[in-house]
Design an enzyme around this catalytic site. Structure first.
Site, PDB file in Angstrom:
ATOM      1  N   LYS A 177       0.860  -1.181   0.000  1.00 14.25           N
ATOM      2  CA  LYS A 177       0.000   0.000   0.000  1.00 14.25           C
ATOM      3  C   LYS A 177       0.906   1.244   0.000  1.00 14.25           C
ATOM      4  CE  LYS A 177      -2.284   3.458   2.175  1.00 14.25           C
ATOM      5  NZ  LYS A 177      -2.071   4.361   1.059  1.00 14.25           N
ATOM      6  N   GLY A 230       6.866   6.001   7.942  1.00 14.15           N
ATOM      7  CA  GLY A 230       5.975   7.160   7.935  1.00 14.15           C
ATOM      8  C   GLY A 230       6.068   7.894   9.250  1.00 14.15           C
ATOM      9  N   SER A 231       4.959   8.489   9.659  1.00 18.67           N
ATOM     10  CA  SER A 231       4.979   9.312  10.879  1.00 18.67           C
ATOM     11  C   SER A 231       4.986   8.439  12.129  1.00 18.67           C
ATOM     12  CB  SER A 231       3.747  10.221  10.901  1.00 18.67           C
ATOM     13  OG  SER A 231       2.582   9.431  10.947  1.00 18.67           O
ATOM     14  N   GLY A 235       2.784   5.110  12.864  1.00 19.20           N
ATOM     15  CA  GLY A 235       3.629   3.951  13.174  1.00 19.20           C
ATOM     16  C   GLY A 235       3.179   3.256  14.455  1.00 19.20           C
ATOM     17  N   GLU A 387       9.220  16.714  14.171  1.00 21.85           N
ATOM     18  CA  GLU A 387       9.697  16.578  12.792  1.00 21.85           C
ATOM     19  C   GLU A 387       8.865  17.503  11.898  1.00 21.85           C
ATOM     20  OE1 GLU A 387       8.986  12.806  10.655  1.00 21.85           O
ATOM     21  OE2 GLU A 387      11.093  12.887  10.088  1.00 21.85           O
TER      22      GLU A 387
HETATM   23  N1  LIG Z   1       9.923   8.557   8.291  1.00 17.48           N
HETATM   24  C1  LIG Z   1       9.670   9.062   7.129  1.00 17.48           C
HETATM   25  O1  LIG Z   1      10.393   8.853   6.191  1.00 17.48           O
HETATM   26  C2  LIG Z   1       8.437   9.841   6.935  1.00 17.48           C
HETATM   27  C3  LIG Z   1       7.936  10.654   7.930  1.00 17.48           C
HETATM   28  N2  LIG Z   1       6.808  11.357   7.696  1.00 17.48           N
HETATM   29  C4  LIG Z   1       6.325  12.260   8.765  1.00 17.48           C
HETATM   30  O2  LIG Z   1       4.931  12.127   8.879  1.00 17.48           O
HETATM   31  C5  LIG Z   1       4.282  13.376   8.687  1.00 17.48           C
HETATM   32  C6  LIG Z   1       2.942  13.146   8.033  1.00 17.48           C
HETATM   33  O3  LIG Z   1       3.100  12.548   6.749  1.00 17.48           O
HETATM   34  P1  LIG Z   1       2.039  11.499   6.240  1.00 17.48           P
HETATM   35  O4  LIG Z   1       2.167  11.233   4.822  1.00 17.48           O
HETATM   36  O5  LIG Z   1       0.684  11.956   6.687  1.00 17.48           O
HETATM   37  O6  LIG Z   1       2.535  10.174   7.012  1.00 17.48           O
HETATM   38  P2  LIG Z   1       1.680   8.943   7.475  1.00 17.48           P
HETATM   39  O7  LIG Z   1       2.380   8.292   8.582  1.00 17.48           O
HETATM   40  O8  LIG Z   1       0.262   9.345   7.642  1.00 17.48           O
HETATM   41  O9  LIG Z   1       1.699   8.003   6.167  1.00 17.48           O
HETATM   42  C7  LIG Z   1       2.599   6.955   5.915  1.00 17.48           C
HETATM   43  C8  LIG Z   1       1.853   5.792   5.257  1.00 17.48           C
HETATM   44  O10 LIG Z   1       0.914   5.231   6.180  1.00 17.48           O
HETATM   45  C9  LIG Z   1      -0.386   5.214   5.606  1.00 17.48           C
HETATM   46  N3  LIG Z   1      -1.376   5.335   6.673  1.00 17.48           N
HETATM   47  C10 LIG Z   1      -2.086   6.421   7.063  1.00 17.48           C
HETATM   48  N4  LIG Z   1      -2.927   6.091   8.084  1.00 17.48           N
HETATM   49  C11 LIG Z   1      -2.723   4.782   8.344  1.00 17.48           C
HETATM   50  C12 LIG Z   1      -3.265   3.871   9.301  1.00 17.48           C
HETATM   51  N5  LIG Z   1      -4.200   4.238  10.196  1.00 17.48           N
HETATM   52  N6  LIG Z   1      -2.811   2.597   9.294  1.00 17.48           N
HETATM   53  C13 LIG Z   1      -1.863   2.194   8.423  1.00 17.48           C
HETATM   54  N7  LIG Z   1      -1.334   3.010   7.488  1.00 17.48           N
HETATM   55  C14 LIG Z   1      -1.736   4.291   7.452  1.00 17.48           C
HETATM   56  C15 LIG Z   1      -0.357   6.374   4.634  1.00 17.48           C
HETATM   57  O11 LIG Z   1      -1.389   6.287   3.671  1.00 17.48           O
HETATM   58  P3  LIG Z   1      -1.992   7.601   2.919  1.00 17.48           P
HETATM   59  O12 LIG Z   1      -1.030   8.697   3.130  1.00 17.48           O
HETATM   60  O13 LIG Z   1      -2.116   7.186   1.513  1.00 17.48           O
HETATM   61  O14 LIG Z   1      -3.310   7.873   3.538  1.00 17.48           O
HETATM   62  C16 LIG Z   1       1.030   6.191   4.033  1.00 17.48           C
HETATM   63  O15 LIG Z   1       1.020   5.137   3.108  1.00 17.48           O
HETATM   64  C17 LIG Z   1       5.267  14.194   7.885  1.00 17.48           C
HETATM   65  O16 LIG Z   1       5.082  15.542   8.066  1.00 17.48           O
HETATM   66  C18 LIG Z   1       6.582  13.710   8.427  1.00 17.48           C
HETATM   67  O17 LIG Z   1       6.878  14.406   9.611  1.00 17.48           O
HETATM   68  C19 LIG Z   1       6.136  11.262   6.511  1.00 17.48           C
HETATM   69  C20 LIG Z   1       6.598  10.496   5.506  1.00 17.48           C
HETATM   70  C21 LIG Z   1       7.810   9.746   5.633  1.00 17.48           C
END
Ligand SMILES: NC(=O)C1=CN([C@@H]2O[C@H](COP(=O)(O)OP(=O)(O)OC[C@H]3O[C@@H](n4cnc5c(N)ncnc54)[C@H](OP(=O)(O)O)[C@@H]3O)[C@@H](O)[C@H]2O)C=CC1
Ligand SMILES: O=C(O)CCC(=O)C(=O)O
Length: 485
Positions: A177, A230-231, A235, A387
C-alpha cells in the site's frame, strides 16, 4: 478525464479497478491545477482479494530456489533501468522532487533490486556443533508468509523497493500500500515487476486511504509481517495492531536530526553538508538535518556562510533544470510546514531568512516554501522537538562538545546525527554518546547506503534495521534444526 491516465490496482497478476468504482486525482505539487493521473480509491474488499492472492501464491513462491526468485528481481531491475527517465519524471510530477534527485532515487531502486537478487545465492544459516557427536545441528531461515508493505511519499521508489526486494528474495509474498500521493509512481514500479513475469499473487498493490487500506493490512489476520515507514503517530497504530494479532512488525518513523559544528570544523564543508542534508528534497527526508548546533567561536562565521549559500538556492518546479529545490510534496505538507514556521516565531525564535511561502507570482500555483533558518532556538521550542519535514533549519549555539551532544540527544527521535570536527577525541565521544542509529562524521546527516543497516533508536524506529544484510532478520524466522542419525 480523457487525456489523463487512470492507474489500477495489481491483484493476483491482473490490473483491476477498485470495487468502489472510485478514483482519486494525483496533483502536481508544482502546480495544483495540474492532474497527473487518477488512482484507485480501494475498499477493504479489494484488500481482502489482494491478501487472498498473496496467501494462495506463498507456497509455490517459497518453494522456488533463492536464485530463481533472484532472476525475477534481476528482470524487474532491468525493466526499471530501461524506464528510468520516464518513471523518475512521474515521481517529480507527483511529489515535486527535482528530476536529478528523482533519477538518482530510481537508479538506487535498480541497485537495491540487484543487490537483493544476489542475496538469493547467499547462505541462510549456520552449522552449530551439538553436544551430541552423532547429531547435526544447524539453523535455517523461513519466510514469514504474506508481508504488508506500507510506505510514505518522500522516497516513492527507494523505500518500497528496499522493503519489497528483500521480502521477495527471502520467500515472502507481498501486499503493498503506497502513499496515495505517490501511488502512480508506485504503479509504474509494479509494472516493472509485472513485465518481469513475476507469478500472479506474489506481489499485489492496493491503493487507497491509509486509515482503510493501511489499517486493514495492519489488522488482517493473514498478514504475518508488516514493514512501515511514515509518521510516528501512524507507526504506533500499526505497531499496536500488529502486536495485537501476533504479527512481526518493523517501523521507521522519522527523525529530528542534528548536525554539530565544532570550533575546529572545516566550515565550508559543514555549510555545504548542512544545506544538502537539510534542504535537498525540500527537507522531506527522515534523515534530513533540522537542528544545527554550532560552537560559539565559529557561530557567527558559520551563520554568515550558511546564509550566503542559502541565498543562492533557486526554488522552482522539479522539472526545470535550473531548480535546486522543489515544492513541498502536497498541500497538506505545505500547510504543516507553514504552521511550524508560525509556531517558531510565536515561541520566540529569530527568523534569519525565509519564513513563508515563496513570493513569486510564477510559482503561486505550487506548494513552495522559502528555505528558512531560525536562530536563538532552544530545546523547549516545538521547532526543536517535532519533525517538520520541510526546508527549515534551527541554529543553536553551544560552548562545548558535551553541551552540543546533550542538546542533540534532548529529543524523542534518534535516527541520524553528524558532527564536523578534526579532533579524533571529539569524534569518538560523539560516536559513543550520540543517541542515533546512523552516526556521520564530517558528512551530512542524510545519505543512506543500500548495503548498510539503516534504522534509528528511540521513537525513530521499532528497533529493527532495514537494508543490507540486516533485512534478513525481519523478513525471515530462524529455525534451529537438530538431526540425529
Ligand atoms: N519517516 C519518514 O520517512 C516519513 C515521515 N513522515 C512524517 O509524517 C508526517 C505526516 O506525513 P504522512 O504522509 O501523513 O505520514 P503517514 O504516517 O500518515 O503516512 C505513511 C503511510 O501510512 C499510511 N497510513 C495512514 N494512516 C494509516 C493507518 N491508520 N494505518 C496504516 N497506514 C496508514 C499512509 O497512507 P496515505 O497517506 O495514503 O493515507 C502512508 O502510506 C510528515 O510531516 C513527516 O513528519 C512522513 C513520511 C515519511
Ligand atoms: O536519506 C536517505 O537516503 C533515506 C531517507 C529515508 O529513508 C526517509 O526519508 O524516509
Amino acid at each position: 478525464m480523457s487525456d489523463i491516465n487512470t492507474y489500477l490496482n495489481l491483484i493476483n497478476g491482473r490490473w483491476q479497478q477498485a470495487s468502489s468504482g472510485e478514483v482519486e486525482a494525483s496533483i502536481d505539487p508544482a502546480n495544483r491545477h495540474e492532474i497527473v493521473g487518477y488512482v484507485q480509491q480501494s475498499s477493504l474488499a479489494d484488500l481482502n482479494d489482494a491478501v487472498g492472492a498473496a496467501k494462495a501464491a506463498k507456497l509455490s513462491w517459497r518453494k522456488l530456489s533463492g536464485s530463481a526468485r533472484g532472476e525475477y528481481l534481476f528482470k524487474a531491475a532491468d525493466r526499471l533501468e530501461r524506464r528510468l527517465d520516464e518513471i523518475a519524471e512521474m515521481m517529480t510530477r507527483e511529489m515535486g522532487k527535482t528530476f536529478p534527485e528523482a533519477k538518482g532515487e530510481t537508479a538506487r531502486g535498480v541497485a537495491i533490486l540487484r543487490y537483493y537478487a544476489g542475496e538469493g545465492m547467499r547462505k541462510t544459516g549456520d552449522v552449530i556443533p551439538s553436544t551430541d557427536s552423532t547429531a547435526l545441528m544447524f539453523t535455517t531461515r523461513v519466510p514469514l508468509g504474506v508481508v504488508g508493505v506500507i510506505t510514505p511519499w518522500n522516497f516513492p521508489i527507494a523505500i518500497p523497493i528496499w522493503k519489497i526486494a528483500p521480502a521477495l528474495i527471502f520467500g515472502n509474498t507481498i501486499v503493498f500500500k503506497p502513499a496515495q500521493e505517490t501511488a502512480i509512481t508506485a504503479a509504474l514500479v509494479m509494472e516493472c515487476f509485472h513485465e518481469a513475469g513475476i507469478p500472479a499473487g506474489v506481489i499485489n498493490m492496493v491503493t487507497g486511504q491509509g486509515d482503510v487500506i493501511g489499517q486493514g493490512i495492519a489488522d488482517h489476520p493473514d498478514v504475518q509481517g508488516i514493514s512501515f515507514t511514515g509518521s510516528d503517530r501512524i507507526g504506533k497504530l500499526v505497531g499496536q495492531s500488529a502486536l495485537a494479532k501476533g504479527a512481526k512488525y518493523q517501523l521507521e518513523m522519522g527523525g529530528k536530526n542534528p548536525v554539530i559544528v565544532l570550533n575546529d570544523a572545516d566550515l565550508d564543508l559543514a555549510v555545504e553538508a548542512t544545506v544538502s542534508g537539510g534542504l535537498r528534497s525540500t527537507g522531506q527526508k527522515c534523515t534530513a538535518t533540522s537542528r544545527v548546533i554550532v560552537q560559539s567561536d565559529v557561530y557567527e562565521a558559520f551563520k554568515s556562510k550558511l546564509l550566503t549559500r542559502i541565498g543562492q538556492i533557486r526554488v522552482g518546479p522539479g522539472m526545470d533544470p535550473s531548480t535546486w529545490m522543489g515544492p513541498c510534496a502536497s498541500e497538506k505538507q505545505y500547510h504543516t510546514v507553514l504552521s511550524y514556521l508560525a509556531k517558531g516565531i510565536e515561541e520566540g525564535a529569530t527568523l534569519l531568512c525565509g519564513g513563508s511561502k515563496v513570493q513569486d507570482e510564477a510559482l503561486d500555483a505550487g506548494f513552495y516554501i522559502e528555505p528558512t533558518v531560525f536562530e536563538n532556538v532552544t530545546s523547549a521550542m516545538t521547532i526543536a522537538q517535532e519533525e517538520i519535514f520541510g526546508p527549515v533549519l534551527a541554529l543553536m549555539k553551544v560552548d562545548t562538545c558535551e553541551e552540543a551532544i546533550g542538546i542533540a540527544n534532548d529529543v524523542k527521535f534518534g535516527l541520524s546525527a553528524s558532527i564536523f570536527t578534526r579532533d579524533i577525541s571529539n569524534m569518538l565521544t560523539f560516536m559513543g554518546d550520540i543517541e542515533a542509529g546512523l552516526v556521520r562524521v564530517n558528512a551530512e546527516s542524510a545519505g543512506v547506503e543500500l548495503q548498510a543497516p539503516f534504522g534509528g533508536v528511540k521513537m525513530s524506529s521499532s528497533g529493527s534495521r532495514e537494508q543490507g544484510q540486516a533485512a534478513i532478520e525481519f523478513y525471515t524466522d530462524v529455525k534451529t534444526v537438530f538431526i540425529k542419525s
